[in-house]
Design an enzyme around this catalytic site. Structure first.
Site, short mmCIF file in Angstrom:
data_model
loop_
_atom_site.label_atom_id
_atom_site.label_comp_id
_atom_site.label_asym_id
_atom_site.label_seq_id
_atom_site.Cartn_x
_atom_site.Cartn_y
_atom_site.Cartn_z
N TYR A 90 0.85 -1.18 0.00
CA TYR A 90 0.00 0.00 0.00
C TYR A 90 0.89 1.24 0.00
CZ TYR A 90 -3.45 3.46 1.67
OH TYR A 90 -4.27 4.56 1.80
N ASP A 109 9.14 2.58 -0.24
CA ASP A 109 8.10 3.21 0.57
C ASP A 109 8.33 2.75 2.01
OD1 ASP A 109 5.95 4.09 1.97
OD2 ASP A 109 4.45 3.49 0.48
N LYS A 126 4.47 8.41 9.14
CA LYS A 126 4.20 7.78 10.43
C LYS A 126 5.21 8.17 11.53
CE LYS A 126 1.03 4.46 8.56
NZ LYS A 126 1.02 3.78 7.29
C1 LIG Z 1 0.35 4.32 5.95
C2 LIG Z 1 1.07 4.12 4.68
C3 LIG Z 1 0.95 5.01 3.60
C4 LIG Z 1 -0.04 6.14 3.60
O1 LIG Z 1 0.22 7.09 4.58
P1 LIG Z 1 -0.97 8.07 5.05
O2 LIG Z 1 -0.29 8.99 6.00
O3 LIG Z 1 -2.00 7.19 5.65
O4 LIG Z 1 -1.46 8.76 3.84
C5 LIG Z 1 1.76 4.83 2.50
N1 LIG Z 1 2.63 3.81 2.44
C6 LIG Z 1 2.76 2.92 3.44
C7 LIG Z 1 3.75 1.82 3.32
C8 LIG Z 1 1.97 3.04 4.57
O5 LIG Z 1 2.08 2.12 5.54
#
Ligand SMILES: *Cc1c(COP(=O)(O)O)cnc(C)c1O
Length: 426
Positions: A143, A238, A266
């Protein structure tokens, strides 16, 4: 007794679609009423009935120090008094950028934004702008936020591109997105052989946390790096979830692989809206105002969020922090495995740093399809069993879990005992 969570959920559903501002919070996968959180401290939060839970989601990763860490609270309180937002640059943004670059050597420059979605979307645009190419490669089960081009599932073969997974995304918008199976070396080779000269970037969660917890095998991660280099594509890690979570240098530190671009979020905000993307100077200077790739944000580098992020990074950079966190997380994982073994429950689990995943099956899955063979009813029974016993894990079987520095040995022991009790009575 009336359940205050039920009352709040009803009120919420009248004014907010599904009663929540992000879908997984709605408990749709597991059933039941979402817990409305009143307050949090350390490893715990309390719902609207004032019931306490040991928190293993930690706001989906950011709360690595636990809730309300005194040094972070102090930094935020001080920042608030100096102003919420200026829309003009601040010294604190430089400090946070310097702190991030010191911890992630593959990044020479960084741009701060407000969410992981925004960071991943911007990194993608930058990769396309810098390479002059259109095609992006992603993996099923990874994601990267909810940008249009990334809401896509695999097409019917490698020659065909993906299909949208959300209404409102025209097929044309995902026609340059190639979706491959995670850890499938043969597909990866074929994709680059077929489309190599058109690929702008390959984006991957090198330790995936959005299909529970699945590691890229070292050989697979290495091959991603080699193929990108060979074909002039950018490798994007990511690390919104893994950055400062699996270790002080992210998944790239764990795997020993240098990506071209890194996406963070995060933990770097410590619970406030803050994310970032960065990489080599020559690529980052393609961004506006220096270069032709446009990107902007009213609240980017927000002074309160940067204060929160800086204070968090300072704490996690202290010697021994990750050793202690990883040890505690392994104690949880090993304890759950042992409890399952005693009670004859098929089970396996894995962890890195303060991030973990467990599976109601004997083998650790290598890809999304295998994760999704989990018995839903069994997972839901475990979820609700834990919830009743005051342990809050992610309300979906395809999510990772998080341990914070505030979790005590007693918290871990209580969690293992609760799980064992559920395994025994199943
Ligand atoms: C949480 C997450 C996102 C999205 O971040 P948001 O702050 O919720 O938009 C993108 N990539 C990864 C791997 C994530 O865990």
């Amino acid at each position: 007794m009336t359940d205050q969570n039920d009352i709040l959920f009803e009120r919420a559903r009248a004014v907010i679609p599904g009663g929540v501002n992000s879908p997984v919070r709605a408990f749709k996968a597991v059933g039941g009423t979402p817990r409305f959180i009143q307050r949090a401290q350390g490893a715990y939060f309390w719902d609207a009935n004032d019931k306490r839970y040991i928190d293993y989601i930690g706001s989906w990763g950011p709360m690595i120090l636990g809730h309300g860490h005194p040094a972070v609270v102090e930094a935020v309180q001080k920042a608030v008094l100096e102003g919420f937002s200026y829309g003009a640059p601040t010294e604190r943004e430089i400090e946070l950028a310097e702190a991030i670059l010191a911890l992630v050597p593959s990044m020479e420059m960084v741009r701060l934004v407000s969410s992981g979605t925004e960071a991943a979307m911007s990194a993608l645009r930058l990769a396309r702008g810098a390479t002059g190419r259109k095609t992006i490669v992603k993996f099923e089960g990874c994601y990267h936020g909810h940008a249009d081009a990334l809401l896509v599932k695999a097409g019917s073969g490698l020659a065909t591109f993906g299909n949208p997974t959300s209404a409102g995304v025209p097929p044309e918008v995902v026609q340059h997105t190639l979706v491959l199976e995670y850890n499938n070396l043969q597909q990866l080779e074929e994709a680059f052989a077929l489309h190599g000269q058109d690929i702008a970037c390959l984006m991957i969660e090198a330790i995936a946390g959005n299909m529970n917890f699945v590691r890229a095998t070292p050989a697979f991660a290495k091959r991603c790096r080699e193929l990108c280099t060979q074909h002039g594509a950018l490798l994007i890690f990511d690390e919104v979830m893994t950055g400062f979570r699996v270790g002080l240098h992210g998944a790239q530190g764990v795997l020993g692989i240098t990506p071209d671009l890194t996406v963070l979020g995060k933990v770097i905000g410590g619970g406030m809206p803050l994310a970032a993307f960065g990489g080599p100077r020559a690529i980052m200077e393609q961004l506006a105002p220096l270069g032709p790739v446009y990107q902007a944000g009213t609240l980017s580098g927000n002074p309160v969020a940067t204060a929160c992020g800086l204070a968090t990074l300072k704490e996690i950079s202290k010697p021994g922090f990750y050793e202690a966190l990883a040890k505690k997380t392994r104690t949880l994982v090993d304890g759950l495995k042992a409890a399952a073994a005693v009670e004859g429950q098929p089970f396996n689990a894995d962890s890195e740093g303060g991030m973990f995943g467990f599976f109601l099956m004997n083998e650790l899955p290598q890809n999304y399809a295998t994760v999704m063979t989990t018995d839903n009813a069994q997972f839901n029974a475990l979820f609700h069993g834990l919830l009743d016993r005051g342990v809050y894990i992610a309300p979906a079987l395809y999510e990772a879990g998080f341990v914070s520095a505030a979790h005590s040995e007693d918290d871990i022991a209580a969690t293992i005992a609760a799980a064992r009790d559920i395994f025994r009575k199943r």
